[in-house]
Design a protein around this motif. Sequence first.
Motif, mmCIF file in Angstrom:
data_model
loop_
_atom_site.group_PDB
_atom_site.id
_atom_site.type_symbol
_atom_site.label_atom_id
_atom_site.label_comp_id
_atom_site.label_asym_id
_atom_site.label_seq_id
_atom_site.Cartn_x
_atom_site.Cartn_y
_atom_site.Cartn_z
ATOM 1 N N TRP A 328 0.856 -1.189 0.000
ATOM 2 C CA TRP A 328 0.000 0.000 0.000
ATOM 3 C C TRP A 328 0.886 1.230 0.000
ATOM 4 N N LEU A 352 -3.871 7.467 -1.770
ATOM 5 C CA LEU A 352 -3.639 6.095 -1.327
ATOM 6 C C LEU A 352 -3.701 5.196 -2.552
ATOM 7 N N ALA A 354 -3.304 1.253 -3.947
ATOM 8 C CA ALA A 354 -3.293 -0.140 -3.511
ATOM 9 C C ALA A 354 -4.031 -0.977 -4.558
ATOM 10 N N PRO A 355 -3.773 -2.271 -4.690
ATOM 11 C CA PRO A 355 -2.789 -3.044 -3.945
ATOM 12 C C PRO A 355 -1.405 -3.065 -4.605
ATOM 13 N N VAL A 360 -3.441 -5.228 -10.860
ATOM 14 C CA VAL A 360 -4.432 -4.158 -10.909
ATOM 15 C C VAL A 360 -4.061 -3.161 -9.817
ATOM 16 N N SER A 362 -5.449 0.602 -7.741
ATOM 17 C CA SER A 362 -6.448 1.649 -7.577
ATOM 18 C C SER A 362 -5.787 2.842 -6.906
ATOM 19 N N LEU A 364 -6.792 6.487 -4.784
ATOM 20 C CA LEU A 364 -7.748 7.394 -4.181
ATOM 21 C C LEU A 364 -7.046 8.728 -3.965
ATOM 22 N N PHE A 381 -11.408 8.641 -7.643
ATOM 23 C CA PHE A 381 -11.091 7.231 -7.422
ATOM 24 C C PHE A 381 -10.823 6.584 -8.777
#
Lengths: 385, 173
Positions: A328, A352, A354-355, A360, A362, A364, A381
């Motif tokens: 993370w 943030l 992750a993962p 893949v 993501s 934020l 997001f």
Amino acid sequence: MPNRNSLLLLFLALVTQQAFATPEFSRRYNVKSCNTCHTVVPKLNERGYDFWARGYRPDPELNLERESTFPLSVWLAGRADHRIAKTSVDPKTFFNKVELIAGDSIGDSLNYFVEWRALSLEMNSDGSLNDRSGRFEDLWMSWMIDDRWTLTAGQFRPLQQIEPGRKISVSQPAIFNSSLPGRDDGNKRLTSLRSFSTGSRSPGVSLGYQSILGESAADGLFHNVTVMFPGEISLPLTREARIAASNELETATKGVVLETYYRRGMNSIGVHGFVGDNRWMASLVGEYNVDDVYFLGGVGLDHVDGKNDILRSSLGVEYLPQFEDSSWRPGVGFRVDAVEGLKPAYVPYLVLGAPNDGNVNSLLQLEYNGQSKNERLRLDFSIFF
Amino acid sequence: MRYLILLIFLGLCTPVVADVDPNDHTEARAFVKAAVLEQVEGHALSASTRDLLLSADDEGHPLSFIPDCPICLGVQDALRELEVGPDDEGLAAGLSAEKASTRTSSLARLVRQAVQAKLATIDDMQQRIEMAEKLKAGSEEGQRQLARYQSRKVEAYKMMWSCLMCDAAAKES
């Protein structure tokens, strides 16, 4: 509408974990983590800069094997946008981005990058949405003539030292947001495309020369000359986009961008400038890294004949810790943007990622724009696969 | 919408359960050591070449290997056990290059050939699959170790994309 979009996003997030869920470069070279090349996606680290500078090739001494893979990555994003200062504008949540991305090296000396926005929405100051779906962001091919000379043609941002698109904040620093207006002949779209901003893309041709080579391919002293043309390459998908993102190209040049910078690792310093008809701008930009702290600073001057010169500056700091036992990647940043004639903007933001497992990712992003009478809160997001 | 975003985020971060116990890498280390020794049987390295291959930076981090990586440890075990003598031209020519990255990739080629050859000698298919899984678990541990040292910003590993020994060992398994 948000419900339907939310379900689509949820569906894509779930199915892509089982499908070809890997960004193209990590799939192609069997890389196990996004953090191999990024501190927090999309901000590059030293390995990422090295890969980019080699034209999307790993260091040949590593003997990494290319794997065949589906030559496409997808970037989906949703946004919650609240213009706090404008009580007449309701907060809005909307899908703002569906982007198809492809990039690769071809043979020993060519490489390309294509970034097509199938969905492109931005909130206007009155709360309405500006639909430019179907436009290309990057669309370029580069030829590495030898280990010093590079020729690039297509649609791209002119800056090489710092690519404003690889930011982890939602907004761009003011130092890259200079806007020199274009000639106005009554056509709003063309007038807009004739304007110049270092953070915006235009069709163009660029010649780069590296006068000092460094330890990494991205290290050294670089010089770039770029001729920009008014225009936007686009395949507009909606009725609104056929107006706001029509395919345009003018042959009369917009102007010339000159850039010289020195990079060593994650630190760089450089100057760049633009010269066009009756207008010019010049900026000094630097970035400095100590452990997990990254500084960015810059100052620039915009000049248009017959108008007052405008001084711009940005000063920012980011703390992006790397944890030994976690992939993370959180981060916190703060930036001050000052543009002459406007109130300064204080921009704190949180991120943030992750993962980061190479399959893949993501991201934020939460950003507050603390500019007097223009306060704004945005939450983005994104999912990349 | 915000609850859905949270749900998506949590869904993406669901940990993946490994099929093999990641703490048991003794067999993988021993297998790699034996495979490399068999591959270079009859070859010799001079003490200086061996020292170069096993060289470390000022803080003791090996330049061609990831610390605590079971696959790398297996290769280092083999190198330490190699007969010391005049350099074998074929072996030393590939391994003793000046740059750490070149040495590492040469060693990785050797490991790949060695693992492939050693696995081929296991007649029982089930045993071969089990060994391959252990090598894969060992290589995943090695990649974790690399990420760990990179997050500590250890200079020796800052430009590494992955553990080449791990890639080589897991490639043929």
